[in-house]
Design a protein around this motif. Structure first.
Motif, PDB file in Angstrom:
ATOM      1  N   UNK A  71     -33.017  50.098 -41.116  1.00  0.00           N
ATOM      2  CA  UNK A  71     -33.021  49.301 -40.141  1.00  0.00           C
ATOM      3  C   UNK A  71     -34.292  49.280 -39.099  1.00  0.00           C
ATOM      4  N   UNK A  72     -35.218  50.109 -39.734  1.00  0.00           N
ATOM      5  CA  UNK A  72     -36.603  50.201 -38.899  1.00  0.00           C
ATOM      6  C   UNK A  72     -37.254  49.038 -38.588  1.00  0.00           C
ATOM      7  N   UNK A  73     -37.238  48.122 -39.469  1.00  0.00           N
ATOM      8  CA  UNK A  73     -38.026  46.752 -38.949  1.00  0.00           C
ATOM      9  C   UNK A  73     -37.414  46.038 -37.833  1.00  0.00           C
ATOM     10  N   UNK A  74     -35.875  45.776 -37.933  1.00  0.00           N
ATOM     11  CA  UNK A  74     -35.129  45.486 -36.746  1.00  0.00           C
ATOM     12  C   UNK A  74     -35.597  46.166 -35.651  1.00  0.00           C
ATOM     13  N   UNK A  75     -35.222  47.259 -35.667  1.00  0.00           N
ATOM     14  CA  UNK A  75     -35.755  48.163 -34.414  1.00  0.00           C
ATOM     15  C   UNK A  75     -36.983  47.877 -33.919  1.00  0.00           C
ATOM     16  N   UNK A  76     -38.065  47.950 -34.738  1.00  0.00           N
ATOM     17  CA  UNK A  76     -39.339  47.828 -34.152  1.00  0.00           C
ATOM     18  C   UNK A  76     -39.789  46.221 -33.818  1.00  0.00           C
ATOM     19  N   UNK A  77     -39.228  45.228 -34.219  1.00  0.00           N
ATOM     20  CA  UNK A  77     -39.109  44.023 -33.711  1.00  0.00           C
ATOM     21  C   UNK A  77     -38.365  43.840 -32.423  1.00  0.00           C
ATOM     22  N   UNK A  78     -37.267  44.533 -32.250  1.00  0.00           N
ATOM     23  CA  UNK A  78     -36.765  44.240 -31.070  1.00  0.00           C
ATOM     24  C   UNK A  78     -37.415  45.118 -29.937  1.00  0.00           C
ATOM     25  N   UNK A  79     -37.739  46.392 -30.168  1.00  0.00           N
ATOM     26  CA  UNK A  79     -38.448  47.340 -29.155  1.00  0.00           C
ATOM     27  C   UNK A  79     -39.847  46.851 -29.056  1.00  0.00           C
ATOM     28  N   UNK A  80     -40.771  45.965 -29.670  1.00  0.00           N
ATOM     29  CA  UNK A  80     -41.794  45.356 -29.328  1.00  0.00           C
ATOM     30  C   UNK A  80     -41.689  44.591 -28.338  1.00  0.00           C
ATOM     31  N   UNK A  81     -40.557  43.707 -28.133  1.00  0.00           N
ATOM     32  CA  UNK A  81     -40.209  42.734 -27.066  1.00  0.00           C
ATOM     33  C   UNK A  81     -40.154  43.477 -25.642  1.00  0.00           C
ATOM     34  N   UNK A  82     -39.885  44.642 -25.719  1.00  0.00           N
ATOM     35  CA  UNK A  82     -39.392  45.455 -24.436  1.00  0.00           C
ATOM     36  C   UNK A  82     -40.583  46.442 -24.028  1.00  0.00           C
ATOM     37  N   UNK A  83     -41.556  46.974 -25.024  1.00  0.00           N
ATOM     38  CA  UNK A  83     -42.301  47.841 -24.816  1.00  0.00           C
ATOM     39  C   UNK A  83     -43.658  47.789 -25.493  1.00  0.00           C
ATOM     40  N   UNK A  84     -44.591  48.384 -24.798  1.00  0.00           N
ATOM     41  CA  UNK A  84     -46.017  48.660 -25.605  1.00  0.00           C
ATOM     42  C   UNK A  84     -45.726  49.639 -26.309  1.00  0.00           C
ATOM     43  N   UNK A  85     -46.071  49.651 -27.783  1.00  0.00           N
ATOM     44  CA  UNK A  85     -45.731  50.701 -28.715  1.00  0.00           C
ATOM     45  C   UNK A  85     -46.828  51.327 -29.173  1.00  0.00           C
ATOM     46  N   UNK A  86     -46.597  52.661 -29.245  1.00  0.00           N
ATOM     47  CA  UNK A  86     -47.579  53.735 -30.267  1.00  0.00           C
ATOM     48  C   UNK A  86     -46.998  54.478 -31.138  1.00  0.00           C
ATOM     49  N   UNK A  87     -47.922  54.768 -32.103  1.00  0.00           N
ATOM     50  CA  UNK A  87     -47.127  55.685 -33.182  1.00  0.00           C
ATOM     51  C   UNK A  87     -47.772  56.970 -33.077  1.00  0.00           C
ATOM     52  N   UNK A  88     -47.078  58.095 -33.329  1.00  0.00           N
ATOM     53  CA  UNK A  88     -47.621  59.502 -33.073  1.00  0.00           C
ATOM     54  C   UNK A  88     -47.574  60.227 -34.596  1.00  0.00           C
ATOM     55  N   UNK A  89     -48.438  61.022 -35.062  1.00  0.00           N
ATOM     56  CA  UNK A  89     -48.117  61.904 -36.110  1.00  0.00           C
ATOM     57  C   UNK A  89     -48.881  63.271 -35.976  1.00  0.00           C
TER      58      UNK A  89
END
Length: 101
Positions: A71-89
């Protein structure tokens, strides 16, 4: 998981309308799992042949096999509507750039 009322409340906040909130997500074990190609067992060889399901990717340039979390794709799609998103590693920049493609 947030209740519908909580999601509606968050969407009405001015900071969300202006996308001022930031969400930082760790790549490894949060968004995806990965393994070195050399570490796959003979029983996993079939994975290397059939990677067409859109959740499993062979990254020959960095010699890794990666699988998106459920479900990561669904999560990312919905979260992108609410937040400016960044990845960390903690991985190297070349790894992060390859994964983010």
């Amino acid at each position: 998981m947030l209740a519908e009322e909580e999601i509606a409340r968050l969407r009405n906040k001015e900071s969300l309308r202006d996308k001022k909130l930031h969400l930082v997500l760790d790549l490894d074990h949060t968004l995806l799992n990965l393994t070195l190609l050399k570490d796959t067992t003979p029983g996993e060889d079939y994975l290397l042949q059939d990677i067409s399901n859109g959740r499993l990717f062979r990254l020959d340039s960095i010699k890794m096999l990666t699988k998106l979390r459920p479900y990561v794709r669904i999560f990312l799609e919905e979260a992108s509507q609410l937040f400016d998103m960044y990845i960390y590693t903690m991985g190297e920049r070349s790894y992060a750039l390859e994964i983010a493609r």
